[in-house]
Structure formats: C-alpha cells, structure tokens
Scaffold this active site. Sequence first.
Site, PDB file in Angstrom:
ATOM      1  N   SER A  56       9.048  14.221   7.268  1.00  0.00           N
ATOM      2  CA  SER A  56       9.903  13.742   8.360  1.00  0.00           C
ATOM      3  C   SER A  56      10.465  14.868   9.212  1.00  0.00           C
ATOM      4  O   SER A  56      10.775  14.659  10.386  1.00  0.00           O
ATOM      5  CB  SER A  56      11.061  12.909   7.791  1.00  0.00           C
ATOM      6  OG  SER A  56      11.841  13.680   6.887  1.00  0.00           O
ATOM      7  N   GLY A  93       8.860  10.575   4.742  1.00  0.00           N
ATOM      8  CA  GLY A  93       8.800  10.183   3.343  1.00  0.00           C
ATOM      9  C   GLY A  93       7.652  10.783   2.569  1.00  0.00           C
ATOM     10  O   GLY A  93       7.519  10.539   1.364  1.00  0.00           O
ATOM     11  N   ASN A 124      10.595  16.075   0.005  1.00  0.00           N
ATOM     12  CA  ASN A 124      10.761  14.754  -0.606  1.00  0.00           C
ATOM     13  C   ASN A 124      10.482  14.793  -2.104  1.00  0.00           C
ATOM     14  O   ASN A 124      11.059  14.011  -2.865  1.00  0.00           O
ATOM     15  CB  ASN A 124       9.855  13.728   0.083  1.00  0.00           C
ATOM     16  CG  ASN A 124      10.382  13.344   1.456  1.00  0.00           C
ATOM     17  OD1 ASN A 124      11.517  12.892   1.588  1.00  0.00           O
ATOM     18  ND2 ASN A 124       9.578  13.531   2.483  1.00  0.00           N
ATOM     19  N   ASP A 205      23.021  11.954   8.800  1.00  0.00           N
ATOM     20  CA  ASP A 205      22.640  11.982   7.383  1.00  0.00           C
ATOM     21  C   ASP A 205      22.793  13.367   6.765  1.00  0.00           C
ATOM     22  O   ASP A 205      22.621  13.538   5.560  1.00  0.00           O
ATOM     23  CB  ASP A 205      21.214  11.453   7.183  1.00  0.00           C
ATOM     24  CG  ASP A 205      20.134  12.325   7.827  1.00  0.00           C
ATOM     25  OD1 ASP A 205      20.443  13.441   8.289  1.00  0.00           O
ATOM     26  OD2 ASP A 205      18.966  11.882   7.871  1.00  0.00           O
ATOM     27  N   HIS A 208      18.559  15.728   8.331  1.00  0.00           N
ATOM     28  CA  HIS A 208      17.593  15.907   9.414  1.00  0.00           C
ATOM     29  C   HIS A 208      18.262  16.572  10.623  1.00  0.00           C
ATOM     30  O   HIS A 208      19.377  16.199  10.982  1.00  0.00           O
ATOM     31  CB  HIS A 208      17.001  14.560   9.848  1.00  0.00           C
ATOM     32  CG  HIS A 208      16.138  13.924   8.814  1.00  0.00           C
ATOM     33  ND1 HIS A 208      16.625  12.996   7.916  1.00  0.00           N
ATOM     34  CD2 HIS A 208      14.824  14.092   8.524  1.00  0.00           C
ATOM     35  CE1 HIS A 208      15.626  12.605   7.127  1.00  0.00           C
ATOM     36  NE2 HIS A 208      14.539  13.259   7.469  1.00  0.00           N
TER      37      HIS A 208
END
Length: 233
Positions: A56, A93, A124, A205, A208
């Site tokens: 991502s 992801g 991840n 978040d 990111h």
Amino acid sequence: MARQWPTYVAWGLIVQLLAACSGEPASNNAAPSRTRTEGRAASIGERKLILAFGDSLYAGYGVAQNESFPHELEKALKARGDAVEVRNAGVSGETTQGGLQRLAFTLDGLPRKPDLVLLGLGGNDMLRGLDPAQSEKNLRAMLDMLKARKLPVMLTGMLAAPNMGAAYADRFNAIYPAVAKDYGVPLYPFFLEGVVGNAKYMQPDSIHPNPAGVDIIVGKIAPLVLGRLASQR
C-alpha cells in the site's frame, strides 16, 4: 537503533491498518498501472522504465493516484531531466508471499524489461506478526527471480513497530540489510524515514503518508534511483 517507529503507535492502529488494506482486495494477477497519460513525447524505448513493486505504501493507499509514490517519483525524476516512466505495481495489503506469487506475471505484463525494479514488501508481514524467516525467504526468492532475468533492483526496507516486541523487531529489522548485502543491491533502509510520527506528513491512521509525506519520501529516494540508473550506463 536510531531509526524507529514512534513508541506511541498503538496496536489498535495496526489492526486498523490491516482492516483498511484488507478492504481493498486485489487479485495477485493485478497488472501494473501507468502513471502517465497516453500521447507522451518519448516512446517506451526512449525512456527508462521503472517498476515500483510493493504494497500500500507504493500503491498510494489513501491518496489520489496522481499523489502516489510512483507518480511523484516519476515527476521528480522528470524534473531532474530524466526521460522515465514509473509503473505502479503496488497492491494494498500485499505480503511478501503475495508478491512472490504475482511477480512473474507482473514482469511478463510489461512492454519490455524494466531498467530498474523498486522492491518494497514486508511491512504487512510485520504487522501480521508473520515469521521473519519466511518473509526473508520470500524476499530472497523474488530477488533470485529478478537476478535470473538480469534486472537491476533497489530495495526499500521497513522497520518493525515497537508494539511487536524487541525479540521480533531484532529478527525482522535484520532482514533487509542482510538480503541487500547478499544480493549486492542498494537499500533504502526505512521507507517512512523522516515522516512517520509527524502528523504533518501522515494520514490519520499514523501509518500511511499523506501527499506531503510522499513528497518527503520521494525527495530522499529519487537521488538514489538516479544513481542506480546512472550506474547501469
């Protein structure tokens, strides 16, 4: 270690990240997207082709496609005078196992062999607490594939969040330097260097980067990409 995630990153944010990324399912056969429009002045044979293959952080989660890392990297390289196209092959992801499963398909779908592959996977794996030994095995398998195809590589690394514990962090953080050394590929140690922990550069978040954060990252990585391309001439 001097470079580290801020200690206030909570496990709840990690769970939030996984839920967000899992909410954008993508086939392992997803083809890389173009970051420039058709009708460009330079043909594909005249400009350098870079494949940005990652998760991502490459795909541009939470930002517009024209604000993603591959798009902004291409823009920065053009501003420095290079004729280049950066193909966005990031999948939100994605784990190292998923990347290994789709790498050959992605390479075969390009119009020609890339002049450089940017490889950025493993974050991840860490957030899901996967065995670092397996993550390293997958990264090595991808580098073996790229080496067999005689493709230059630059690796962008990740560091474990402190929530994962010191024992896990020691094992995970050792992956990228060891792999880069063994394969003789340049390494940018921590993709989020200079932005993580700073609300000015991160999305809500806290994991990111926002567009301003992407610009910071590109400013650090672009010169290294130029150097890697120049070393091949």
